[in-house]
Design an enzyme around this catalytic site. Structure first.
Site, short mmCIF file in Angstrom:
data_model
loop_
_atom_site.label_atom_id
_atom_site.label_comp_id
_atom_site.label_asym_id
_atom_site.label_seq_id
_atom_site.Cartn_x
_atom_site.Cartn_y
_atom_site.Cartn_z
N ASP A 123 0.82 -1.20 0.00
CA ASP A 123 0.00 0.00 0.00
C ASP A 123 0.85 1.26 0.00
O ASP A 123 1.50 1.58 1.00
CB ASP A 123 -0.93 0.00 1.21
CG ASP A 123 -1.90 1.17 1.20
OD1 ASP A 123 -2.25 1.63 0.10
OD2 ASP A 123 -2.30 1.62 2.27
N ASP A 331 -0.91 6.31 -6.81
CA ASP A 331 -1.28 5.32 -5.81
C ASP A 331 -1.38 3.94 -6.46
O ASP A 331 -2.13 3.76 -7.42
CB ASP A 331 -2.62 5.71 -5.18
CG ASP A 331 -3.05 4.75 -4.07
OD1 ASP A 331 -2.17 4.30 -3.31
OD2 ASP A 331 -4.25 4.45 -3.98
#
Length: 457
Positions: A123, A331
């Site tokens: 992440d 991201d």
């Protein structure tokens, strides 16, 4: 999210107090072995380089290409909603609130001595590395045994005097005895409560990193996508990249329907030099003026072109504002790219002009993904040619053919945009990052990228 600051602080302090009381009963689990001290004296806490495989969360499922797209888009929609909740009320939340529960990629590694296998969510939108630990007061199901620090001679608890146990990090922390206790919260309501320690991490290529600071979570809730924890790859002090030497990493994501694993490179192995003949682009990594948002990798997106025409989008639409709002960040855990609504509306109108047919009425299954622009080509023998899309970043351009910004959902006969609108910060998602080798150099504050065949890297 609706609590005021004082209520939130009280809740956090109550949780930390609970941890302190639990800590007294954990002495037999948290013994500080002399042999661990001796071993750690001789282990280099940094890594020269590692190459890891990234597994897509849906790789083992028997799904059609349309089903894979819909599942990834729904996860992306949930993650974006969590981000939007974070941006809407930053002053009322104490801990940095990220969303990591249902994300896109996981990595396999080993932890401790003797080595215990672990599988964790990757992440780039959060910092803390953590895994579920014995004693599990409240843990989620996982595919391998829970890590037990008392059985590893390379484990060491992080003392309260450590800089990792301070307000410089993106998590709540406190003390229990001389152990650093933490509380990490995520935007979907997930939480991990535990203590910080250091440990040796071992990767599939045989490399290892000693002295990694991580969270040992014994009270966890939410979703882990059948993994054992989370590997935070953000810009904060506790993230894995921040603990590397050199502090850089890269990844190359294979297409959504590829049977080949994607790749993650850590430390000195993170290089774009092997992509022969391709032009490498580089753009600065921008820091948020608010420490609260310092986890994210912001980029300077200046504008967008379609078919060689620069769209009339003011540069300010994508810029990071002095109050920390707006901006554009990259991201790995978000599937769809989302653009600030003012810029997206202009791009959407231009896409409709290029397709030269009206937008289709969207079925509910598409609306649930957050997608709002599709065209019906049910029964058509071919899809229309469309011009190149270009994102103009400071110092470099990213170029995308039709299939990097439009996706055909074959079972519905719909050609849909993989770019959507959002009310605040823009997010450069992983659909457009596929078959692109992307390097994050945290020492130079530069992001570099180059087109690549990630199946062959």
């Amino acid at each position: 999210m609706s609590m005021d600051r004082s209520t939130t602080l009280y809740s956090r302090k109550t949780s930390i107090s609970l941890l302190a009381s639990i800590e007294a009963s954990m002495a037999n689990v948290l013994l500080f072995f002399f042999v661990a001290f001796v071993v750690l004296l001789f282990l280099d806490p940094h890594v020269e380089g590692s190459r890891l495989s990234l597994t897509h969360v849906d790789s083992a499922a028997q799904l059609t290409s349309a089903e894979r797209f819909r599942r990834a888009a729904r996860r992306s929609h949930s993650r974006r909603q969590a981000f939007e909740g974070k941006w809407s009320s930053p002053s009322t939340v104490v801990a940095v609130v990220d969303y990591a529960g249902d994300t896109e990629y996981v990595i396999d590694f080993g932890i401790g001595s003797p080595v215990l296998p672990a599988t964790a969510i990757l992440d780039t939108g959060s910092d803390l590395i953590w895994t579920q630990c014995v004693p599990c007061l409240d843990c989620l199901s996982q595919p391998s045994p829970f890590y037990d620090p008392s059985k590893s001679y390379t484990f060491s608890p992080v003392p309260c005097s450590s800089p990792f146990c301070s307000n410089r990090t993106s998590i709540d922390n406190g003390c229990g005895g001389d152990r650093c206790l933490y509380l990490a919260s995520y935007g979907d309501g997930s939480e991990s409560i535990g203590f910080l320690g250091t440990e040796t991490f071992i990767f599939g290529d045989g490399s290892s990193i000693a002295g990694v600071t991580f969270g040992c979570g014994f009270q966890n809730n939410g979703s882990l996508s059948n993994s054992t924890g989370i590997v935070g790859m953000g810009r904060g002090l506790l993230s894995l990249p921040s603990q590397l030497n050199p502090r850089k990493f890269s990844y190359c994501l294979t297409p959504l329907n590829s049977s080949t694993a994607s790749h993650l490179f850590l430390g000195s192995t993170a290089s774009l030099g092997g992509n022969r003949g391709a032009l490498i682009g580089s753009t600065p990594l921008i820091s948020s003026p608010l420490a609260y948002f310092s986890t994210f990798y912001y980029l300077s997106l200046l504008g967008i072109s379609l078919g060689g025409n620069r769209l009339p989008i003011p540069a300010s639409v994508f810029q990071l504002k002095p109050d920390g709002s707006g901006g554009t960040f990259i991201d790995s855990g978000t599937f769809l790219t989302s653009l600030n609504q003012a810029g997206y509306d202009i791009l959407r109108e231009e896409i409709i002009k290029q397709v030269r047919k009206p937008a289709a009425e969207l079925p509910e299954v598409i609306q649930d993904m957050g997608v709002d622009l599709c065209f019906s080509f049910h029964g058509a023998s071919s899809l229309p040619p469309m011009p190149e899309l270009v994102f103009h970043f400071e110092g470099a351009d990213m170029r995308f053919p039709r299939d990097k910004y439009m996706a055909y959902v074959d079972d519905l006969g719909l050609l849909c945009s993989v770019i959507i609108g959002t009310q605040d910060s823009s997010i450069f998602g992983n659909y457009q990052q596929q078959n692109m080798h992307i390097l994050f150099d945290m020492e130079a504050d530069v992001l570099s990228f180059v087109p690549a065949n990630c199946n062959q890297l």
